[in-house]
Design a protein around this motif. Sequence first.
Motif, PDB file in Angstrom:
ATOM      1  N   SER A 232       0.844  -1.200   0.000  1.00  0.00           N
ATOM      2  CA  SER A 232       0.000   0.000   0.000  1.00  0.00           C
ATOM      3  C   SER A 232       0.879   1.250   0.000  1.00  0.00           C
ATOM      4  O   SER A 232       0.513   2.276  -0.572  1.00  0.00           O
ATOM      5  CB  SER A 232      -0.973  -0.015   1.183  1.00  0.00           C
ATOM      6  N   PHE A 233       2.068   1.160   0.612  1.00  0.00           N
ATOM      7  CA  PHE A 233       2.998   2.282   0.508  1.00  0.00           C
ATOM      8  C   PHE A 233       3.491   2.420  -0.934  1.00  0.00           C
ATOM      9  O   PHE A 233       3.523   3.522  -1.504  1.00  0.00           O
ATOM     10  CB  PHE A 233       4.185   2.093   1.455  1.00  0.00           C
ATOM     11  N   ALA A 234       3.853   1.297  -1.552  1.00  0.00           N
ATOM     12  CA  ALA A 234       4.398   1.338  -2.921  1.00  0.00           C
ATOM     13  C   ALA A 234       3.396   1.936  -3.902  1.00  0.00           C
ATOM     14  O   ALA A 234       3.783   2.557  -4.898  1.00  0.00           O
ATOM     15  CB  ALA A 234       4.813  -0.062  -3.369  1.00  0.00           C
ATOM     16  N   ALA A 235       2.109   1.773  -3.614  1.00  0.00           N
ATOM     17  CA  ALA A 235       1.099   2.329  -4.514  1.00  0.00           C
ATOM     18  C   ALA A 235       1.151   3.857  -4.544  1.00  0.00           C
ATOM     19  O   ALA A 235       0.673   4.483  -5.494  1.00  0.00           O
ATOM     20  CB  ALA A 235      -0.297   1.852  -4.099  1.00  0.00           C
ATOM     21  N   MET A 236       1.745   4.463  -3.521  1.00  0.00           N
ATOM     22  CA  MET A 236       1.870   5.939  -3.506  1.00  0.00           C
ATOM     23  C   MET A 236       3.141   6.410  -4.216  1.00  0.00           C
ATOM     24  O   MET A 236       3.361   7.620  -4.347  1.00  0.00           O
ATOM     25  CB  MET A 236       1.899   6.447  -2.049  1.00  0.00           C
TER      26      MET A 236
ATOM     27  N   TRP B 170       4.078   0.465 -15.199  1.00  0.00           N
ATOM     28  CA  TRP B 170       4.274   1.605 -16.096  1.00  0.00           C
ATOM     29  C   TRP B 170       3.621   2.829 -15.471  1.00  0.00           C
ATOM     30  O   TRP B 170       2.447   2.785 -15.097  1.00  0.00           O
ATOM     31  CB  TRP B 170       3.634   1.325 -17.456  1.00  0.00           C
ATOM     32  N   ILE B 171       4.346   3.921 -15.363  1.00  0.00           N
ATOM     33  CA  ILE B 171       3.838   5.131 -14.713  1.00  0.00           C
ATOM     34  C   ILE B 171       4.037   6.308 -15.666  1.00  0.00           C
ATOM     35  O   ILE B 171       5.128   6.488 -16.201  1.00  0.00           O
ATOM     36  CB  ILE B 171       4.605   5.392 -13.396  1.00  0.00           C
ATOM     37  N   PRO B 172       2.997   7.100 -15.894  1.00  0.00           N
ATOM     38  CA  PRO B 172       3.188   8.274 -16.771  1.00  0.00           C
ATOM     39  C   PRO B 172       4.095   9.314 -16.133  1.00  0.00           C
ATOM     40  O   PRO B 172       4.159   9.431 -14.909  1.00  0.00           O
ATOM     41  CB  PRO B 172       1.766   8.822 -16.937  1.00  0.00           C
TER      42      PRO B 172
ATOM     43  N   THR C 120      10.347  -1.384 -11.359  1.00  0.00           N
ATOM     44  CA  THR C 120      10.206  -2.805 -11.056  1.00  0.00           C
ATOM     45  C   THR C 120      10.091  -2.987  -9.554  1.00  0.00           C
ATOM     46  O   THR C 120      10.570  -2.162  -8.776  1.00  0.00           O
ATOM     47  CB  THR C 120      11.410  -3.608 -11.567  1.00  0.00           C
ATOM     48  N   THR C 121       9.438  -4.062  -9.136  1.00  0.00           N
ATOM     49  CA  THR C 121       9.327  -4.351  -7.707  1.00  0.00           C
ATOM     50  C   THR C 121       9.714  -5.800  -7.440  1.00  0.00           C
ATOM     51  O   THR C 121       9.467  -6.681  -8.260  1.00  0.00           O
ATOM     52  CB  THR C 121       7.890  -4.148  -7.180  1.00  0.00           C
ATOM     53  N   ILE C 122      10.346  -5.999  -6.304  1.00  0.00           N
ATOM     54  CA  ILE C 122      10.623  -7.341  -5.802  1.00  0.00           C
ATOM     55  C   ILE C 122      10.079  -7.394  -4.379  1.00  0.00           C
ATOM     56  O   ILE C 122      10.394  -6.516  -3.572  1.00  0.00           O
ATOM     57  CB  ILE C 122      12.136  -7.640  -5.755  1.00  0.00           C
ATOM     58  N   ALA C 123       9.247  -8.384  -4.096  1.00  0.00           N
ATOM     59  CA  ALA C 123       8.787  -8.599  -2.730  1.00  0.00           C
ATOM     60  C   ALA C 123       9.258  -9.978  -2.295  1.00  0.00           C
ATOM     61  O   ALA C 123       9.037 -10.956  -3.010  1.00  0.00           O
ATOM     62  CB  ALA C 123       7.266  -8.500  -2.648  1.00  0.00           C
ATOM     63  N   ALA C 124       9.939 -10.028  -1.153  1.00  0.00           N
ATOM     64  CA  ALA C 124      10.412 -11.320  -0.650  1.00  0.00           C
ATOM     65  C   ALA C 124      10.021 -11.459   0.807  1.00  0.00           C
ATOM     66  O   ALA C 124      10.143 -10.513   1.582  1.00  0.00           O
ATOM     67  CB  ALA C 124      11.930 -11.418  -0.797  1.00  0.00           C
ATOM     68  N   ASP C 125       9.540 -12.633   1.189  1.00  0.00           N
ATOM     69  CA  ASP C 125       9.338 -12.929   2.602  1.00  0.00           C
ATOM     70  C   ASP C 125      10.488 -13.830   3.058  1.00  0.00           C
ATOM     71  O   ASP C 125      11.467 -14.024   2.319  1.00  0.00           O
ATOM     72  CB  ASP C 125       7.968 -13.569   2.837  1.00  0.00           C
TER      73      ASP C 125
END
Lengths: 431, 431
Positions: A337-341, B120-122, B391-396
Motif C-alpha cells: 500500500s505504501f508502494a502504490a503511492m 508503467w507510470i506516466p 520494477t518491484t521485488i517482494a520477498a518474505d
Amino acid sequence: MKWLQTDEADFESRLSVLLADRSAVETSVAAPVRDIIAAVRAQGDTALCDYTTRFDRLALSPDTLRISADEIAREADKVDAELMDALTLAASRIESFHRAQMPANLSYTDEAGLTLGMRWIPLDAVGLYVPGGKAAYPSSVLMNALPARVAGVGRIAMCVPCPDGVLNPLVLAAARVCGVSEIYRVGGAQAVAALAYGTPTIRPVDRIVGPGNAYVAEAKRQVFGHVGIDSIAGPSEVVIVADNRNEPRFVALDLLAQAEHDELAQAVLITDDAAFARRVVEAVETELKTLPRAAIAGKSWADHGAVVIVDNWQEAAAIANRFASEHLEVMLEEPESFAAMIRHAGATFLGRNCPEAVGDYVGGPNHVLPTSRTARFASGLSVFDFLKRTTTIAADANGLRAVGPAGARLARAEGLHAHALSLSARLDALG
Amino acid sequence: MKWLQTDEADFESRLSVLLADRSAVETSVAAPVRDIIAAVRAQGDTALCDYTTRFDRLALSPDTLRISADEIAREADKVDAELMDALTLAASRIESFHRAQMPANLSYTDEAGLTLGMRWIPLDAVGLYVPGGKAAYPSSVLMNALPARVAGVGRIAMCVPCPDGVLNPLVLAAARVCGVSEIYRVGGAQAVAALAYGTPTIRPVDRIVGPGNAYVAEAKRQVFGHVGIDSIAGPSEVVIVADNRNEPRFVALDLLAQAEHDELAQAVLITDDAAFARRVVEAVETELKTLPRAAIAGKSWADHGAVVIVDNWQEAAAIANRFASEHLEVMLEEPESFAAMIRHAGATFLGRNCPEAVGDYVGGPNHVLPTSRTARFASGLSVFDFLKRTTTIAADANGLRAVGPAGARLARAEGLHAHALSLSARLDALG
C-alpha cells in the motif's frame, strides 16, 4: 550524515541540498576521446592494438584481439562450483523476468478499414562494455547481456580491458552463462569506437551498453546518433522507508550496502521514529568498524547520508517521490500500500526481508537503473532497450476513401502540396 | 538523381554514397546556447522576456508569457469547419492507435516465492516545443501531444515562438483538440531552458519533445540528463518499393512528397523494371513544373534522389534494410509478405493506395520517426516516450532463504561485503 525533520522550519531548504546533483565534476576528456575515435576510424585494428599497448601494457595483434574459446573455457573453469551455481541461479532468474517483460505485437483493422500494426524487432547487433579491474562485476555482465539475449539480438560483442593481459575468470564465466562468446580484450574509448564504427576484426554494432569510466562515457556520448547508447549512470542511491519494528542492524547494513559502492553514493533513511533512527545510526557506526570498504562507505555516509524523520507515511511517500531514487526499500507492515503511492523510483524492494542486494544479483529485475533523480523520466535496463518498433499502415481503396480527403485537407493547410496530391490524385482515380 | 543497378560492378560503392549521413554541417551554437540557458536559470522570466523581445520582436511581461484561454479560443475559432473536422478525425485516429499501444503492468509470484512486478507510470509533466513560422505544423502538435495525453501525463506545457506577436490559429486549434491549454509564446533555446529548469511563470517539466531549429536542438542536448529529451531529427527520407503495375504518377508524387520537406530529404525508388522506373522519373520531372515547393523538391531529388533497379524482391528487401529508412512504402501485389522481410524501417506503408501522407496525418501511428538509418536501433514516438517503468521485488522469509545465499556468495565474490551482510545477517536471524 544529515538529520532532517519535516516539522522543522528549514526542512525544505535542507531537503533541496540533499536532492542536489552529486555527480563528480570531471575535467573534460572530450578532446582526447575525439582523437582516439578518429584514430580507430582511420587505422582500425592497428590503432586498437597501439592504444592497448599504451594504456593496458598489453601487446596485441589483430589475431589476438579476440579472447579465444579455449581461453574463455580455461578461465571460466577456474570459478568454483558453488559460485558457478550462484551465477547460474542468478542468470536463470534474470532471464525469466526479462522473458515475462517481452511485449506483444499489435495488429488490428479499424472501422475505416485500415489495418494498423506495430511490430517489435530485436536489434541486429549489440556491444557490451565491461569495465576492467575492480569494477568488473560479473553481475553486470548478466544484467546487460541477458536482456539482449532474451530480446532476440542476433549478435552480442563484448569488450573488456585486460590490463597487463590478466583475464577475469568471473567475468568470462558470466559471459559463458549468457552465451556470449565474441569477447575482445580492449577497453576505453578505443573499444567504444571499434564497436560503433567497426574495424577489420570487430564488426560494428547498433547499440552499445554497459558502464565505464569517464573516457568510456564520453566516447559513448560522441558515437551517440551513429549508434544507440544506454544512459550514463551517475552515483548510486537508496532510500529506505522503515518503521520501528525493523531490526536496526539490518537497516544499517542496507544503508551501508549502498554507501560502499562509491564515496558519492547516497543512502537515506526515512522513518517516523527518531529513537529508532538513532539506533540505526549507531548500528551504522558499529558496522563501519569492521566493514572492508569502510573508508568508502564511511565517506559516503558522512557526506551524503541522511535521516529524515516524518510525521506519517504519506509524508514519507511524498519525500521518496522527491528523491526519485534509483533504489527504494519499503520495510513496513504493508509495503504494497505504501508502494502504490510511489510514482518515481528505479526499483522498489518490498518487505523486511528484501534488501536491495536481492535485486543486485538474484531477484530477476534489472539492476541497471536510473540514478540522480532521472527515475522521474527514465527506466531501468530491459528488453525494451534491445528492441525497436516499426509501425505499419495498410490501406485499400475504401480505406483511402475514408481518411484520404481529411489528410489532403491538412496537407494543403500545411502548404505541403505534393503530400496533398499523393492522396487526391489516387482519390480522383478511384472516383 | 542517381541511377543504380544491383547487377553493376560499382553498385556497392555507389550504394554507400547514398547511405551516407546527409545532416547539414552546422556551425556549433553550443556557446550562445550555454549563455542563454545560464541567463534563464539566473534571471527567470526576465531573461525569457528579454530574449523574446530581441529574437521575436515581441515585448512580453511575465503576465503575458502565457497565451490566454481567450486568445486560444479566438484564434482557434478562425479555423474553418472542414479543416477543423479533418483535425478532429486525425486526432481521434491518432488517439485510438496510441491507446492500443498502451502496455500492461506485470506481476507474478515465482516458484522461489518472490513476487516480481513491473509498473508503467506516466511522467508528471512534459514540455512540447512547437517551431514557429512555416515549420509550425498542426499535425506535429497532434503527434507529440496525444501520445503524452494517452499515456496519462498530468501536465503538458507547450512553447511556441510567435515572431512579431503573430499567433498561429491552426497550431492553437490543434492544441485545443488535444486538450493542451498551457501554452507560452516563447521559443528557441530560452524556451527549452525554461521548460527544463523552470521560471516563476513556467514550472519545470520532466521531458521535452518536439522539433526545432539548431538552437533548440542544441539546447535539448545541453539540458539532457536534467530532463529527458526525444531524439534529434535529421532530414526526412522515404524508400518506395514498387512493381510496374503501379501508376507512375502516384509513385512520382510519393517521392516528391518526401522531397518537398527539405533540400536534404531523400526519396528512393526500388523497382525491378527499368522501363517503369524511367516513366516514374519522367512523371517526377512533369510534376516539378507545377509543384509549389518545386525548388526544394527539385533540389532534394537532384542531390539525394535515387532509383535502384533490382533483380528480385528479396534483393529489394535487403537494400531497404540497408537504408533503414524513416518511411518505407511497399507498392506490391502482396505487400505483407514483403514487409515480413523488413527488419529496419521507422514506419511501413502497405499497398498501392497507402501513400506515406496517410501516415503523416490520419493513419493513426506516429509520424515522428527515426531518421538517418537510426531505425536500426530507434523507434518512432509513442506512449512509451511518456511512460517509465519501475520494477518491484517482494520477498518474505522463504523467498530470502531461496535466493539469499546465492546473492551473498556473488556479493562476496565482487568484494561488496555490506551487500553480502545485508543478506546473510537476515538469513542468520531467520535460522
